[in-house]
Every structure is written in structure tokens, then in C-alpha cells.
Design an enzyme around this catalytic site. Structure first.
Site, short mmCIF file in Angstrom:
data_model
loop_
_atom_site.label_atom_id
_atom_site.label_comp_id
_atom_site.label_asym_id
_atom_site.label_seq_id
_atom_site.Cartn_x
_atom_site.Cartn_y
_atom_site.Cartn_z
N GLU A 62 44.12 82.87 51.32
CA GLU A 62 45.32 82.46 52.08
C GLU A 62 46.33 83.61 52.13
O GLU A 62 46.93 83.88 53.17
CB GLU A 62 45.96 81.24 51.42
CG GLU A 62 47.29 80.83 52.01
CD GLU A 62 47.17 79.86 53.17
OE1 GLU A 62 48.09 79.83 53.99
OE2 GLU A 62 46.17 79.13 53.25
N GLY A 82 49.85 78.83 58.37
CA GLY A 82 48.48 78.37 58.23
C GLY A 82 48.27 77.00 58.85
O GLY A 82 49.08 76.09 58.66
N HIS A 89 32.16 78.64 48.02
CA HIS A 89 32.04 79.38 46.76
C HIS A 89 30.56 79.65 46.53
O HIS A 89 29.76 78.73 46.41
CB HIS A 89 32.69 78.60 45.63
CG HIS A 89 34.10 78.22 45.94
ND1 HIS A 89 35.12 79.15 45.95
CD2 HIS A 89 34.66 77.05 46.30
CE1 HIS A 89 36.25 78.54 46.28
NE2 HIS A 89 36.00 77.27 46.50
N SER A 92 29.70 82.52 40.77
CA SER A 92 30.81 82.44 39.81
C SER A 92 31.22 83.83 39.34
O SER A 92 30.47 84.80 39.45
CB SER A 92 30.41 81.56 38.62
OG SER A 92 29.33 82.15 37.91
N HIS A 106 39.45 86.47 65.55
CA HIS A 106 40.12 86.19 66.83
C HIS A 106 41.61 86.45 66.62
O HIS A 106 42.21 85.92 65.69
CB HIS A 106 39.89 84.73 67.23
CG HIS A 106 40.78 84.27 68.35
ND1 HIS A 106 40.58 84.64 69.66
CD2 HIS A 106 41.87 83.47 68.34
CE1 HIS A 106 41.52 84.08 70.41
NE2 HIS A 106 42.31 83.37 69.64
N GLY A 108 44.61 85.91 68.98
CA GLY A 108 45.08 85.44 70.27
C GLY A 108 46.59 85.35 70.33
O GLY A 108 47.30 85.71 69.39
#
Length: 139
Positions: A62, A82, A89, A92, A106, A108
Site C-alpha cells: 500500500e 486507495g 502470499h 514465508s 495502468h 490513467g
């Protein structure tokens, strides 16, 4: 793609006193069309079984996707938020660092889609994430 003069040091300074600095995410490279950061696998980022917490991986993803989109749109008087993030995942991690690399899929006018590949120090894929960013005008 990114404005000139953006440095990892500047991004790290901008992130002081945020979740990013709390879990020790450190920006390490700003490329022409990618952004890289690393995060330690430590007591701050592990789950009780001693493995890298999936949520920490998502926080790294993020961070990279949001910052990358913001670097592109802020000079245009816009901001990025967001809309959706997902993560798979794969492997590990128990120690060392993981590295996230955000690249655009992308870019845009009203949305961006970024892919973030998270690898361990050996280069093995730990997680892969995609984040969709909404691009909004500042009022």
C-alpha cells in the site's frame, strides 16, 4: 514518469512519524517508472508464529503504490487514494528484509493500477499485490 529530484532520502523524511516509519519501511530506489522500498522482518512485522505478517506485506505494498501514484499526480494538483488492494502470499519469511517494487500496470486520468512484487533477500517471491488508486482533483 516521476518528477525530477525525487529521492529515497526525501521520501523517507516525508514518512517520519507515520506507519511507514513505525514498521521501519525504508525507500531505497526511485527509478524512471518504479519505486523500491525494504522492510525488516522483525518483532514489529511478524505474526505470533514468527513469520512475516501478511498485513505487514500489504502495508508495504500500500505504501509503495500510494506513494508512486502520488508522485505522478501531486504536481498536477491532484491526489491519489486507495480504492482496492489485494495480495497473494507465496512464501514465508522469518528474518532479514523483504523488498517491494512497485511498477505501473495502468496510469490513467482517473485511476492507476500498480503491481507490487515483494521478494526476500535471495530474490524469491514472497508476495504479489495489486492496488487500484483513484485520482482526484484537489479542491
Amino acid at each position: 514518469m516521476f518528477p525530477k529530484g525525487i529521492t529515497p532520502e526525501g521520501l523517507n523524511e516525508f514518512s517520519i512519524n507515520t506507519l511507514v516509519s513505525h514498521i521501519d519501511i525504508e525507500f531505497t530506489e526511485v527509478g524512471e517508472d518504479y519505486l523500491i522500498a525494504k522492510m525488516p522482518v522483525s518483532e514489529k512485522t511478524k505474526q505470533p508464529m514468527g513469520l512475516l505478517h501478511g498485513g505487514a506485506s500489504v502495508a508495504l505494498a500500500e505504501t509503495l503504490g500510494s506513494v508512486a501514484a502520488s508522485l505522478i499526480v501531486t504536481p498536477k494538483g491532484q491526489f491519489a487514494v486507495g480504492l482496492e488492494i489485494n495480495a497473494n502470499h507465496i512464501k514465508s519469511a522469518r528474518e532479514g528484509y523483504v523488498y517491494g517494487k512497485a511498477t505501473p500496470l495502468h496510469v490513467g486520468r482517473s485511476t492507476h493500477l500498480w503491481e507490487i512484487r515483494i521478494t526476500n533477500e535471495a530474490g524469491d517471491l514472497v508476495a504479489i499485490s495489486k492496488i487500484t488508486m483513484a485520482i482526484l482533483d484537489k479542491k
